[in-house]
Each structure stands twice: as C-alpha cells, then as structure tokens.
Design a protein around this motif. Structure first.
Motif, PDB file in Angstrom:
ATOM      1  N   HIS A  62       0.855  -1.188   0.000  1.00 38.11           N
ATOM      2  CA  HIS A  62       0.000   0.000   0.000  1.00 38.11           C
ATOM      3  C   HIS A  62       0.892   1.239   0.000  1.00 38.11           C
ATOM      4  N   GLY A  63       2.008   1.114  -0.762  1.00 41.41           N
ATOM      5  CA  GLY A  63       2.996   2.173  -0.753  1.00 41.41           C
ATOM      6  C   GLY A  63       3.881   2.086   0.475  1.00 41.41           C
ATOM      7  N   TYR A  64       4.683   3.110   0.688  1.00 43.51           N
ATOM      8  CA  TYR A  64       5.610   3.081   1.825  1.00 43.51           C
ATOM      9  C   TYR A  64       5.027   3.783   3.045  1.00 43.51           C
ATOM     10  N   PHE A  65       4.488   4.981   2.863  1.00 45.97           N
ATOM     11  CA  PHE A  65       3.752   5.679   3.904  1.00 45.97           C
ATOM     12  C   PHE A  65       2.377   6.022   3.351  1.00 45.97           C
ATOM     13  N   ASN A  66       1.376   6.050   4.215  1.00 46.16           N
ATOM     14  CA  ASN A  66       0.050   6.410   3.741  1.00 46.16           C
ATOM     15  C   ASN A  66      -0.170   7.920   3.721  1.00 46.16           C
ATOM     16  N   THR A  67       0.902   8.660   3.915  1.00 50.64           N
ATOM     17  CA  THR A  67       0.856  10.117   3.781  1.00 50.64           C
ATOM     18  C   THR A  67       1.625  10.588   2.547  1.00 50.64           C
ATOM     19  N   ARG A  68       2.021   9.654   1.687  1.00 49.00           N
ATOM     20  CA  ARG A  68       2.742  10.020   0.458  1.00 49.00           C
ATOM     21  C   ARG A  68       1.932   9.531  -0.737  1.00 49.00           C
ATOM     22  N   ARG A 103       7.936   4.517 -10.114  1.00 49.64           N
ATOM     23  CA  ARG A 103       8.692   3.270 -10.284  1.00 49.64           C
ATOM     24  C   ARG A 103       9.593   3.013  -9.076  1.00 49.64           C
ATOM     25  N   GLU A 104      10.241   4.052  -8.595  1.00 47.18           N
ATOM     26  CA  GLU A 104      11.158   3.898  -7.459  1.00 47.18           C
ATOM     27  C   GLU A 104      10.423   3.481  -6.190  1.00 47.18           C
ATOM     28  N   VAL A 105       9.216   4.013  -5.979  1.00 48.14           N
ATOM     29  CA  VAL A 105       8.441   3.621  -4.793  1.00 48.14           C
ATOM     30  C   VAL A 105       8.042   2.149  -4.883  1.00 48.14           C
ATOM     31  N   ILE A 106       7.605   1.709  -6.052  1.00 46.48           N
ATOM     32  CA  ILE A 106       7.211   0.312  -6.232  1.00 46.48           C
ATOM     33  C   ILE A 106       8.415  -0.601  -6.012  1.00 46.48           C
ATOM     34  N   GLU A 107       9.562  -0.227  -6.567  1.00 43.54           N
ATOM     35  CA  GLU A 107      10.756  -1.046  -6.388  1.00 43.54           C
ATOM     36  C   GLU A 107      11.201  -1.057  -4.930  1.00 43.54           C
ATOM     37  N   HIS A 108      11.069   0.067  -4.245  1.00 42.02           N
ATOM     38  CA  HIS A 108      11.413   0.118  -2.824  1.00 42.02           C
ATOM     39  C   HIS A 108      10.513  -0.815  -2.021  1.00 42.02           C
ATOM     40  N   SER A 109       9.224  -0.840  -2.349  1.00 40.11           N
ATOM     41  CA  SER A 109       8.303  -1.761  -1.677  1.00 40.11           C
ATOM     42  C   SER A 109       8.721  -3.208  -1.907  1.00 40.11           C
ATOM     43  N   GLY A 165       1.300  -8.207  -4.834  1.00 46.09           N
ATOM     44  CA  GLY A 165       0.147  -7.353  -5.063  1.00 46.09           C
ATOM     45  C   GLY A 165       0.415  -5.895  -4.757  1.00 46.09           C
ATOM     46  N   TRP A 166      -0.406  -5.026  -5.361  1.00 48.85           N
ATOM     47  CA  TRP A 166      -0.255  -3.576  -5.196  1.00 48.85           C
ATOM     48  C   TRP A 166      -1.615  -2.902  -5.034  1.00 48.85           C
ATOM     49  N   PHE A 167      -1.676  -1.975  -4.075  1.00 47.78           N
ATOM     50  CA  PHE A 167      -2.839  -1.116  -3.858  1.00 47.78           C
ATOM     51  C   PHE A 167      -2.293   0.257  -3.496  1.00 47.78           C
ATOM     52  N   SER A 168      -2.470   1.236  -4.350  1.00 51.41           N
ATOM     53  CA  SER A 168      -1.833   2.539  -4.169  1.00 51.41           C
ATOM     54  C   SER A 168      -2.267   3.210  -2.863  1.00 51.41           C
ATOM     55  N   PRO A 169      -1.355   3.912  -2.189  1.00 57.94           N
ATOM     56  CA  PRO A 169      -1.720   4.584  -0.942  1.00 57.94           C
ATOM     57  C   PRO A 169      -2.828   5.596  -1.184  1.00 57.94           C
ATOM     58  N   ALA A 170      -3.893   5.490  -0.377  1.00 54.73           N
ATOM     59  CA  ALA A 170      -5.063   6.361  -0.501  1.00 54.73           C
ATOM     60  C   ALA A 170      -5.640   6.331  -1.911  1.00 54.73           C
TER      61      ALA A 170
END
Length: 299
Positions: free
Chosen positions: A114-120, A131-137, A151-156
């Motif tokens: 769900h991304g790295y932080f739910n405030t980003r 791309r960098e956020v997905i790779e970091h996850s 799996g992926w679900f974008s933050p907010a």
C-alpha cells in the motif's frame, strides 16, 4: 478509470467462474495496516492531514492507536474465526514495528504493498518517481519476509495513469486500485495482462468516518452484501472483499460488530474464506482463459 485497460463484459453473460470445492463466493479480509507520518515529508496535490498547521495530533493519534492497540484486538477476532488475511500494508510498518511483522508472520498473513507511507500520495508523481516507490516496496518486502511481493494497492488510492504498467513491469501479479467488478479481471498493460482482484470501497470501514454510519450498521451491511453475492454465486462465482482499518474496527465499541459479521459468514460452508493471492492463482489457472475467449481477444 482507464477504460482502455479492460473490455466491457456484463457479468450475466460471462463463462461460469467456479471456486474451489464448489464455493459460491470467495471472501477475502483485508486489514489496512498503515503508517502516517507525524510531519508529512511530501505535500503535493493534497495535504494528507486535514488540520493545519502540522502536526495534526488528533489525526495522527487516532491512526497510531490502531497499530498500538486496535490491531491486537482485531488479531483476536480474526484468529477466533480462523481467517488468514491479505494485508494492505504500508511497507514502512514492517521496518518500524517488528512486533507487528512478527505477529503477522506467525499467522502466515500475506501482504500487498500500500505504498511506503500512507501520507505520500502518488498523484503528480513522475513515472520514475512512482517506479522507485514500487521497487522500494518490493525490496523491503523481500528483505524482511524472504518472499516475492505479489500485489499492489496505491496509498489512498492515489494511482496515476502509469500505475498498472509500472506494477506489471515490476513483476507483481495483481492490482487492487479499480472497483469495477465482482470477479477478477485482466487489465491490459504495456507488459502484458495484470490481474485485478476486487477490493471494496463499499464494505470498507472508512465509511464510518466519511458517512453517517456506525459499526452496528456496517456489520449489517457486511451481512446483507454477503447474502446477495452468495445467492448470485450459485450461478457464477463472486468475490467479496472486506476492508478494515485497526484504528476503526479495532476500537472497543466496534469490535463485537465485526465478530458478529464474521460469525455469520463462517456459518456458510460454501463460502471460500481465502487470500487475494489464492484468488489470483485460482483465477489464472481456471478463469482467465475462458474470460479472454469470451471477450474474443487476449485482454
């Protein structure tokens, strides 16, 4: 809504989708276990906290309560009903709170990013930033669990037009950002089909904050929703997602209502209580090809 990514198909005319052991409906429970930054590092399209100036102690404290207290109550209820969850997970949680990771691993729960932080939020991200956020996850999940992120679900739900392409490019298997169906569907990407597993904004306890609804009514909504898809699933299998947040349904006055709703679902032996990965894998093995043939092309 990226309509070019999936063909139109009314559910009443599709090939029959059967679940394991003749189950009518696949039910997956998705706790959203998130971290909200006390002082957000990014404020772009939308401010993540409603109260300014930062810090929003009231907003932050409520979310922090979920990880400190509410989640541990929810563990008890979910364990009572033998529910193995797929977590919509802020990846920072498993770095910052090893006790939460240990508890989830002991239960063999699955995690989608769900991304790295739910405030980003991803709105306004360049293709490379996203791309960098997905790779970091991916890297964080692999390092701390030893398993591939699937799996992926974008933050907010802050997806961009590039998100499905980047998720598939990263080698993930399923995506939960659209809310367009009661069955899995293939999404077209630049890198081949990506499977969408139905998530829910209707059966989502976030409504307790956004609508004049409280937990007793929310539990009845879960039961009523289940009754409908269970009935329909006798003709063609359905998916039901129950999205929860520890800072909401983990509150003392709400927990008994979650217990009641889960008890009702568990009374039905032909409801397949499963994970998002299990839904994905069964669908790819049994439902994807007939659906693509029904559309008359590779989706």
């Amino acid at each position: 809504m990226d309509p070019y990514r999936f063909g139109y198909s009314p559910i009443v005319g599709r090939p029959k989708l059967s679940w394991p052991n003749g189950a009518r409906v696949a039910v997956w429970v998705c706790p959203n276990i998130e971290h909200y930054e006390y002082i957000p590092a990014e404020v772009r399209v939308r401010n993540p906290w409603p109260r300014m100036p930062h810090p929003d102690v009231l907003g932050y404290g409520g979310r922090d309560y979920g990880n400190r207290v509410g989640l541990w109550r929810m563990f008890e209820v979910l364990d009572k009903h033998s529910i193995r969850c797929t977590v919509s997970l802020s990846m920072s949680v498993i770095e910052m709170y090893p006790e939460i990771l240990e508890a989830m691993e002991a239960r063999r729960w699955e995690y989608m990013s769900h991304g790295y932080f739910n405030t980003r939020y991803h709105w306004g991200y360049s293709e490379q930033e996203e791309r960098e956020v997905i790779e970091h996850s991916k890297a964080t999940h692999l390092r701390l669990t030893g398993r591939k992120l699937r799996g992926w679900f974008s933050p907010a739900v802050s997806n961009t037009l590039n998100t499905p392409d980047l998720v598939k490019e990263a080698g993930l298997d399923y995506f939960c950002d659209f809310y367009h169906d009661d069955q899995p569907t293939p999404l077209a990407t630049k890198h081949g089909p990506l499977i969408h597993v139905p998530y829910s904004m209707d059966l989502n306890d976030a409504m307790i904050y956004r609508q004049p609804v409280e937990a007793e009514e929310f539990a009845q909504m879960i039961i009523d929703h289940f009754d409908t898809v269970y009935r329909e699933g006798g003709e063609n299998g359905r998916v039901m997602c129950l999205a929860l947040h520890p800072y909401m349904m983990g509150a003392p006055h709400r927990l008994k209502h979650l217990d009641r709703a889960l008890s009702y679902i568990r009374q039905h032996k032909d409801a397949w209580v499963c994970t998002a990965e299990e839904i994905h894998d069964w669908y790819v093995a049994n439902g994807l090809k007939p659906y693509q043939q029904h559309l008359g092309k590779d989706a």
